[in-house]
Write an enzyme that holds these catalytic residues in place. Sequence first.
Site, short mmCIF file in Angstrom:
data_model
loop_
_atom_site.label_atom_id
_atom_site.label_comp_id
_atom_site.label_asym_id
_atom_site.label_seq_id
_atom_site.Cartn_x
_atom_site.Cartn_y
_atom_site.Cartn_z
N HIS A 168 0.87 -1.19 0.03
CA HIS A 168 -0.15 -0.03 0.02
C HIS A 168 0.83 1.29 0.08
O HIS A 168 0.53 2.27 -0.40
CB HIS A 168 -0.84 0.00 1.31
CG HIS A 168 -2.24 0.92 1.15
ND1 HIS A 168 -2.40 2.02 0.36
CD2 HIS A 168 -3.42 0.46 1.46
CE1 HIS A 168 -3.25 2.76 0.46
NE2 HIS A 168 -4.03 1.65 1.20
N ASP A 400 -9.01 -3.01 -20.19
CA ASP A 400 -9.40 -4.01 -21.51
C ASP A 400 -8.14 -4.14 -22.10
O ASP A 400 -7.31 -3.50 -22.64
CB ASP A 400 -10.47 -3.05 -22.30
CG ASP A 400 -10.54 -4.02 -23.55
OD1 ASP A 400 -10.11 -5.09 -23.69
OD2 ASP A 400 -11.16 -3.63 -24.65
#
Length: 453
Positions: A168, A400
């Site tokens: 993180h 995508d």
Amino acid sequence: MATLLETCEISPPPAGDAAGQLTVPLTFFDIPWMHFHPIRRLLFYDYPCSESYFLETIVPKLKKSLSLTLKHYLPLSGNLLYPLKTDDEKPIFRYVAGDSVSLKIAESTCDFDELIGNHARDADQFYDFVPELPPVKDEPEYKTVPVIALQVTLFPGRGICIGFANHHSVGDASSILGFIRAWASINKHGGDEEFLNKQGGSLLPIFDRSVIKDPLGIDSKFWKVMKQIPLKSSSFPVPTNRVRATFILHQTDIKKLKDLVLAKKPGLVQVSSFVVTTSYVWSCLVKSGEAAGEEIDENVLEFFIFAVDVRARINPPVPGNYFGNCLSYGMAKIKHKQLAGEDGFVIAAEAIADDIKNRVNNKDEVMKGAENWMPDMSKFGGVRALGVSGSPKFDFCRADFGWGNARKLEIDADKSSMSLCKSTYSNGGLEVGLSFTKEKMEAFAVIFADGLR
């Protein structure tokens, strides 16, 4: 079960690093996350193909595009350097030529449609598809911590899953989403020209820490606290003895919830989809604990805590393509008996909406007292709190790779947090991911559905 087919290391192309080394300091936004568990995400894609096509065509293309993407995200190829002489130095991110990212290639015979379903499924099985971060290594003056790991898993004839695990401290959801979308674009188009030219090049990440102003030296104060905590390698929390399920709030459900809040609190502002969704889940969750047999003091405080991207909320603002952490937080707290009561949802919505209005969206308040964040965090140990992973603003499913949008996003939300994202099943709807014991999940599902009716 997933069968590991290959483990490889992917480096940026040499031309991407003229200097041979890049160092990036941690800001006070990054340091509090140094000992936090890795953030794990899974993207599932409908893409039926054979094992041979996967290994001979898809995998080589993914490796090549990943290398090209890392040219623009050099710190992800490097490591977090944790200094052993902590009195003299602060941690940094460092990339040197030859550093790389771990990429695992796997195959699974699990039921793809079962995994991408919304019903309660065994939570532990999902850990087969997300990689572990490589272990911490010792150097003479530092401990080195890899910051990201990747895994691509084929479900022959059905689909592909890409698993991400990141430290993180290297970046928040906005930053990691930028990396994932860049990789997807470069893989889909066979090069980085489309990525570089899109929106006038404004998608390229910025690593310049000078855009984060820290006149109070908060980074030094935070580091003084964090260096007292031993640095450990991450590990999977299995067995969890929990199930995972997804709950959908359709656009019509969200409108009904908004109307209900405004009918009872007509002067309330900031009654957003985020507010009504999280407050409804929070109130249902508190009620489900009692329904599942938990014994809870009715006067105990229940906390709801959510991260806030403050790039555009602070003065001066930080560019949207800044790569790193740039988070503040929002918080609401309510007595258990109020939240579990008949008007618990409306009370929760009012508390969350008021915090967003008065503090989160107030540039004079959102960073007020930031120097006390570390001491304040210690006060939350052992309290009853619900957190949020993800946001409808960060649409990971639109990454995508050439296979269309992802069918499902799964975020490793533990028992004290919910995941939140746009729904791929319902236009304008939101998806909430939860992980509980089977008994609590069943109780929650009944209360959630009954409340909407």
